[in-house]
Design an enzyme around this catalytic site. Structure first.
Site, mmCIF file in Angstrom:
data_model
loop_
_atom_site.group_PDB
_atom_site.id
_atom_site.type_symbol
_atom_site.label_atom_id
_atom_site.label_comp_id
_atom_site.label_asym_id
_atom_site.label_seq_id
_atom_site.Cartn_x
_atom_site.Cartn_y
_atom_site.Cartn_z
ATOM 1 N N LYS A 67 0.828 -1.210 0.000
ATOM 2 C CA LYS A 67 0.000 0.000 0.000
ATOM 3 C C LYS A 67 0.863 1.261 0.000
ATOM 4 C CE LYS A 67 -4.373 -1.671 1.830
ATOM 5 N NZ LYS A 67 -5.387 -1.585 2.895
ATOM 6 N N ARG B 84 -3.576 -10.037 5.011
ATOM 7 C CA ARG B 84 -4.126 -10.045 3.650
ATOM 8 C C ARG B 84 -3.031 -9.535 2.721
ATOM 9 N NH1 ARG B 84 -6.790 -6.562 0.045
ATOM 10 N NH2 ARG B 84 -8.400 -7.587 -1.216
#
Length: 294
Positions: A237, A271
């Site tokens: 991210k 995740r």
């Protein structure tokens, strides 16, 4: 501190998730959720899957590497992502779930959607969990649907929509306190709707600046006061690659670093795009759960 006490401190609470077809997913030790993107505009180009053979090949590699859950998504949630209609989302995910269930009957499958209609159709096609980025905010029927389906539900914190969330990062109160209140109220609503098994996701990067996301990561353990397992979705991210002046493609090492922090602060589920590296991280950070070779 004894080894047992350290394990209890770093990796509690523990919970088993009851899934369809009588199967149970144990989160007593940290597990890995592999990301399967069926969107053409995911922020990480390396995660995009265009054909069913590509999907099955990636899924098999993830399962062999140690993924416990495969998370299937057909709606990109990156900041500013294009909005697509429900029928298009179903067109992307339902054949994929059917193919995955046929090819890997024992795998746990998660549907990444904020739409109750997509969630219902996905569970009918073989999905075991609902992973809702909106915490029920974008579809008022989601909580009731999850209760009727009797599947585990991932409750994430977000404000607005993927198209607007980047402008909604003002938290007048302490950010962890705000998330704690949010989760407290949402969990009560889910319980009232009949949802038994809930996983909390702080929503790193969703309506949060990089600095806010890193503060959440440092203080992740405070959310354990709610007594539910925590999912950490940090993989490649912007909170990882932007401070380093990199791109998502170059952010694997940074992802390993923040996943390590998440595990040390109590995350029960990672995740990720890169399953093998996440499994290796768990083996080194939590060797009492996944023993190292002699």
């Amino acid at each position: 501190m004894s080894a047992q006490a350290a394990k209890d401190t770093c990796f509690s609470p523990r919970q088993t998730l009851r899934c369809p077809r009588g199967r149970v997913l144990n989160l007593g030790s940290p597990q890995v959720m592999g990301i399967l993107n069926l969107t053409p505009d995911s922020f990480y180009a390396g995660s995009r899957l265009g054909t069913t053979p590509d999907l099955l090949h990636r899924a098999e590699a993830m399962l062999r590497a140690g993924a416990s859950i495969l998370d299937i998504g057909g709606y990109s949630s990156r900041p500013g992502a294009e909005h697509i209609p429900e029928d298009e989302e179903k067109r992307r995910v339902l054949p994929a779930i059917d193919a995955l269930r046929r090819a890997f009957p024992e795998a746990f499958l998660s549907i990444d959607t904020f739409r109750a209609g997509v969630a219902c159709a996905a569970v009918a096609a073989g999905a075991d969990l609902i992973n809702d980025i909106s915490g029920g905010e974008l579809d008022a029927a989601m909580f009731a649907t999850a209760g009727q389906l009797q599947v585990p539900y991932v409750l994430m914190h977000m404000r607005g929509t993927p198209q607007t969330m980047a402008q909604l990062t003002d938290y007048p109160d302490d950010i962890v306190l705000e998330l704690t209140r949010y989760f407290r109220d949402k969990v009560a609503a889910l319980r009232a709707a009949g949802v038994a098994d809930i996983i909390l996701d702080p929503g790193f990067g969703f309506a949060k600046t990089a600095a806010q996301s890193h503060e959440l990561l440092r203080r992740l353990r405070e959310l354990q006061l709610l007594g539910l397992p925590i999912l950490a979705g940090l993989s490649r991210k912007s909170m990882v690659y932007k401070p380093l002046g990199l791109t998502p493609e170059a952010a694997l090492s940074g992802t390993v670093a923040v996943n390590t922090m998440a595990l040390l602060n109590g995350a029960a589920l990672l995740r990720v795009h890169d399953v093998a590296e996440a499994v290796q991280t768990i083996r080194l950070v939590a060797p009492t759960f996944l023993p190292l070779s002699p």
